[in-house]
Design a protein around this motif. Structure first.
Motif, PDB file in Angstrom:
ATOM      1  N   ILE A 137      -7.052 -11.501  -4.538  1.00  0.00           N
ATOM      2  CA  ILE A 137      -7.138 -10.366  -5.452  1.00  0.00           C
ATOM      3  C   ILE A 137      -5.840  -9.577  -5.476  1.00  0.00           C
ATOM      4  O   ILE A 137      -5.440  -9.027  -6.508  1.00  0.00           O
ATOM      5  CB  ILE A 137      -8.340  -9.461  -5.060  1.00  0.00           C
ATOM      6  N   GLU A 138      -5.133  -9.542  -4.336  1.00  0.00           N
ATOM      7  CA  GLU A 138      -3.850  -8.833  -4.290  1.00  0.00           C
ATOM      8  C   GLU A 138      -2.827  -9.512  -5.192  1.00  0.00           C
ATOM      9  O   GLU A 138      -2.027  -8.834  -5.859  1.00  0.00           O
ATOM     10  CB  GLU A 138      -3.325  -8.762  -2.856  1.00  0.00           C
ATOM     11  N   ASP A 139      -2.840 -10.845  -5.230  1.00  0.00           N
ATOM     12  CA  ASP A 139      -1.896 -11.558  -6.096  1.00  0.00           C
ATOM     13  C   ASP A 139      -2.210 -11.325  -7.566  1.00  0.00           C
ATOM     14  O   ASP A 139      -1.289 -11.193  -8.392  1.00  0.00           O
ATOM     15  CB  ASP A 139      -1.933 -13.055  -5.781  1.00  0.00           C
ATOM     16  N   LEU A 140      -3.470 -11.272  -7.902  1.00  0.00           N
ATOM     17  CA  LEU A 140      -3.842 -11.047  -9.295  1.00  0.00           C
ATOM     18  C   LEU A 140      -3.525  -9.627  -9.751  1.00  0.00           C
ATOM     19  O   LEU A 140      -3.355  -9.382 -10.954  1.00  0.00           O
ATOM     20  CB  LEU A 140      -5.334 -11.328  -9.484  1.00  0.00           C
TER      21      LEU A 140
ATOM     22  N   TRP B   1     -13.665 -12.049 -10.984  1.00  0.00           N
ATOM     23  CA  TRP B   1     -13.851 -10.954 -11.944  1.00  0.00           C
ATOM     24  C   TRP B   1     -12.511 -10.508 -12.546  1.00  0.00           C
ATOM     25  O   TRP B   1     -12.431 -10.248 -13.745  1.00  0.00           O
ATOM     26  CB  TRP B   1     -14.537  -9.782 -11.253  1.00  0.00           C
ATOM     27  N   GLU B   2     -11.495 -10.458 -11.721  1.00  0.00           N
ATOM     28  CA  GLU B   2     -10.171 -10.094 -12.234  1.00  0.00           C
ATOM     29  C   GLU B   2      -9.638 -11.178 -13.162  1.00  0.00           C
ATOM     30  O   GLU B   2      -9.027 -10.881 -14.198  1.00  0.00           O
ATOM     31  CB  GLU B   2      -9.206  -9.866 -11.072  1.00  0.00           C
TER      32      GLU B   2
ATOM     33  N   GLU C  26      -8.436 -11.025 -17.086  1.00  0.00           N
ATOM     34  CA  GLU C  26      -7.191 -11.568 -17.617  1.00  0.00           C
ATOM     35  C   GLU C  26      -7.450 -12.480 -18.808  1.00  0.00           C
ATOM     36  O   GLU C  26      -6.703 -12.455 -19.800  1.00  0.00           O
ATOM     37  CB  GLU C  26      -6.458 -12.334 -16.511  1.00  0.00           C
ATOM     38  N   VAL C  27      -8.498 -13.292 -18.731  1.00  0.00           N
ATOM     39  CA  VAL C  27      -8.818 -14.176 -19.856  1.00  0.00           C
ATOM     40  C   VAL C  27      -9.155 -13.373 -21.097  1.00  0.00           C
ATOM     41  O   VAL C  27      -8.691 -13.685 -22.213  1.00  0.00           O
ATOM     42  CB  VAL C  27      -9.985 -15.107 -19.466  1.00  0.00           C
ATOM     43  N   ILE C  28      -9.956 -12.325 -20.943  1.00  0.00           N
ATOM     44  CA  ILE C  28     -10.321 -11.487 -22.092  1.00  0.00           C
ATOM     45  C   ILE C  28      -9.082 -10.791 -22.649  1.00  0.00           C
ATOM     46  O   ILE C  28      -8.877 -10.716 -23.873  1.00  0.00           O
ATOM     47  CB  ILE C  28     -11.392 -10.460 -21.686  1.00  0.00           C
TER      48      ILE C  28
ATOM     49  N   CYS D   2      -4.685 -20.738 -22.295  1.00  0.00           N
ATOM     50  CA  CYS D   2      -5.677 -20.351 -21.301  1.00  0.00           C
ATOM     51  C   CYS D   2      -5.060 -20.466 -19.924  1.00  0.00           C
ATOM     52  O   CYS D   2      -3.999 -21.070 -19.757  1.00  0.00           O
ATOM     53  CB  CYS D   2      -6.940 -21.203 -21.378  1.00  0.00           C
ATOM     54  N   LEU D   3      -5.721 -19.907 -18.925  1.00  0.00           N
ATOM     55  CA  LEU D   3      -5.215 -19.958 -17.560  1.00  0.00           C
ATOM     56  C   LEU D   3      -5.441 -21.352 -16.990  1.00  0.00           C
ATOM     57  O   LEU D   3      -6.561 -21.733 -16.689  1.00  0.00           O
ATOM     58  CB  LEU D   3      -5.911 -18.911 -16.698  1.00  0.00           C
TER      59      LEU D   3
END
Length: 544
Positions: free
Chosen positions: A132-135, A179-180, A184-186, A297-298
């Motif tokens: 989560i820290e990287d995101l 969730w993060e 990002e996708v949205i 997309c990711l």
């Protein structure tokens, strides 16, 4: 020697008193004869107190526990039944148990809730390897809400997706990267929509300022992905009736429309949100489908072999193929996944506010040893909110033993008073908790009771066994961090009560008849002699 000697007739004398005494003797003999005969042909209830012999239960080491309980404020997907005893335990019992959702008016729904195990749900997306820290290095795409921003978001954004979580929730921490990544996708989808619009209008990329571009991206986002910390803002979570962490709830025009309980992968969440959008948006206004049709997309989510690339063209067919290969490995699993996805249709089945209660009915086999029958709130992949767990319940029926044997016993008119009621003394009792962190604990003393003989319509050498219950209930208070549980503690008594019929043998009857005849003549004869002696003493004597 003659045992029966006769006196000559000329030595006997018939008197009026003798006739009266003979009539008294005849009436006494007839009355006692009729009563004795009636007693001989009737049976009486015999009660014995026996020490329970465990060797008789080798073929039946367990006893059936029957129950019908309504949890007044607990969804069926959270209602869990556990059984503990001194010889073992069984958790999340589902065999022979049915669950029926209860709406807010207490009306049982017509369909039966499925007892599928929730351990088939993926708790995070394995295609999101980042921490989560990287995101968060490039900012938070899943926006954090607070007391002020939450009502603002409900008012300003027609489609809002909120993850309610807690600091000490391990499942929430596991879901955080997924969730993060969803946020990002949205966001990337909204950016692509804006860029395509600018290209179609031949607008330069530097025509608008960064804040204007960001506003356009927010406006074009299919849904706003957010999160709210219930540890910091408990009042909001209490108002929203958040019972478990994490709770992923979608709001449409400020109203809650459902909670997501499916696989916690980005792809499946997006599919679910697209169904929600199709329910409330016009076909020309649908935007969630662009998330799946987006040409960018990711790749880190769906193509782990290309982790060195951040963005790359990724058609929908590739996404579905890789996702299916990751989640479904054979035909059986694919059929099960399709059936499960069909059952988890998004329309209302995740809306706990529509089905706050659950009726649990069925039977389970428990060991003939001290134990506990426990009903509590539990959900795989969620941490329960202790202060939001309400264990108020109605006991429609609770008993031990074969239900057919109980029906047979209750239909008899020769039962001792109170026996039928003692088979299920808790029936139709209501136990409501008035404060937080409370639950009722029921203590049951179970006594085996056997019925034998024709008096109870039981064939010879057969035994009809039921179980009588002595119960006591008390309201228990839990510590704030412990989730309350409704417990039914039971202990089978080593003593058993036996009811049977007592009948007399024919020789007892004949002995009684002879005793009546002989005794009547003897007693009446003694009475006659006594009266005769008294009359002689009362007559004056004359001497010449």
């Amino acid at each position: 020697m003659s045992m029966y000697q006769r006196a000559p007739d000329d030595l006997t004398e018939s008197t009026f008193r003798g006739k009266i005494m003979s009539m008294v003797a005849a009436i006494s003999i007839s009355t006692l004869f009729l009563l004795e005969t009636k007693a001989y042909f009737s049976t009486t209830l015999e009660t014995d107190l026996l020490l329970h012999n465990p060797t008789n239960d080798i073929e039946e080491p367990q006893v059936q526990l029957n129950f019908d309980i309504t949890m007044m404020d607990m969804p069926c997907e959270q209602a869990t039944v556990d059984v503990f005893s001194t010889v073992g335990y069984e958790k999340n019992v589902t065999k022979n148990i049915r669950k029926y959702p209860i709406d807010e008016d207490g009306v049982r729904q017509q369909y039966e809730a499925r007892n599928w195990h929730q351990d088939d749900v993926e708790l995070w997306d394995p295609a999101v390897p980042e921490r989560i820290e990287d995101l968060h290095m490039d900012g938070e795409d899943a926006i954090s809400l607070d007391v002020e921003s939450f009502p603002y978001a409900l008012k300003q954004f027609p489609y809002l997706f909120v993850k309610f979580y807690s600091d000490d929730c391990t499942n929430c921490n596991d879901l955080a990267p997924t969730w993060e990544a969803l946020g990002e996708v949205i966001t990337d989808t909204a950016m692509n929509i804006v860029d395509e619009h600018m290209e179609s209008q031949e607008m330069a990329s530097n025509q608008y300022a960064d804040d204007e571009y960001e506003s356009a991206v927010n406006a074009m986002a299919p849904i706003l992905v957010t999160k709210l910390n219930c540890s910091l803002y408990p009042s909001i979570c209490n108002t929203q009736d958040i019972r478990v962490y994490p709770t992923m709830r979608v709001f449409v025009d400020g109203e809650a429309k459902g909670d997501y309980n499916g696989h916690r992968t980005v792809l499946e969440i997006v599919h679910w949100l697209s169904h929600i959008e199709a329910e409330y948006r016009e076909p020309r206004e649908l935007r969630m489908r662009k998330v799946l049709q987006c040409k960018y997309c990711l790749v880190v989510m769906f193509l782990p072999l290309c982790l060195h690339i951040i963005y790359s063209p990724c058609p929908l067919s590739t996404i579905n193929a890789v996702a299916n290969e990751r989640t479904v490995r054979n035909r059986d699993e694919r059929d099960w996944n399709d059936a499960l996805t069909s059952y988890r249709s998004p329309w209302g089945s995740w809306n706990v506010t529509r089905h706050p209660g659950c009726q649990l009915t069925g039977h389970i086999m428990v060991d003939k040893a001290p134990g506990k029958f426990v009903v509590h709130s539990e959900s795989y992949g969620h941490d329960m909110a202790a202060h939001m767990t309400n264990l108020s319940h109605i006991v429609h029926h609770f008993s031990f033993g074969d239900s057919n044997a109980q029906d047979s016993i209750e239909a008899l008119s020769s039962l001792p008073k109170g026996t039928a009621k003692s088979l299920h003394p808790m029936d139709e009792n209501v136990y409501v908790t008035g404060e937080l962190h409370q639950a009722y604990h029921h203590h049951l003393r179970v006594i085996a009771t056997e019925f034998r003989g024709k008096l109870f319509n039981v064939a010879r050498e057969k035994v009809l066994r039921v179980y009588r219950i002595l119960h006591n209930s008390q309201l228990s208070t839990y510590r704030e961090h412990i989730v309350p549980k409704a417990e039914f503690s039971y202990d089978l008594s080593p003593l058993s009560v036996s009811f049977g019929e007592e009948s007399r043998h024919w020789y007892d009857y004949l002995t009684s008849i002879m005793a009546i005849v002989g005794g009547a003549f003897t007693v009446v004869g003694l009475m006659d002699r006594s009266i005769s002696g008294l009359s002689k003493k009362s007559t004056p004597a004359y001497y010449y």
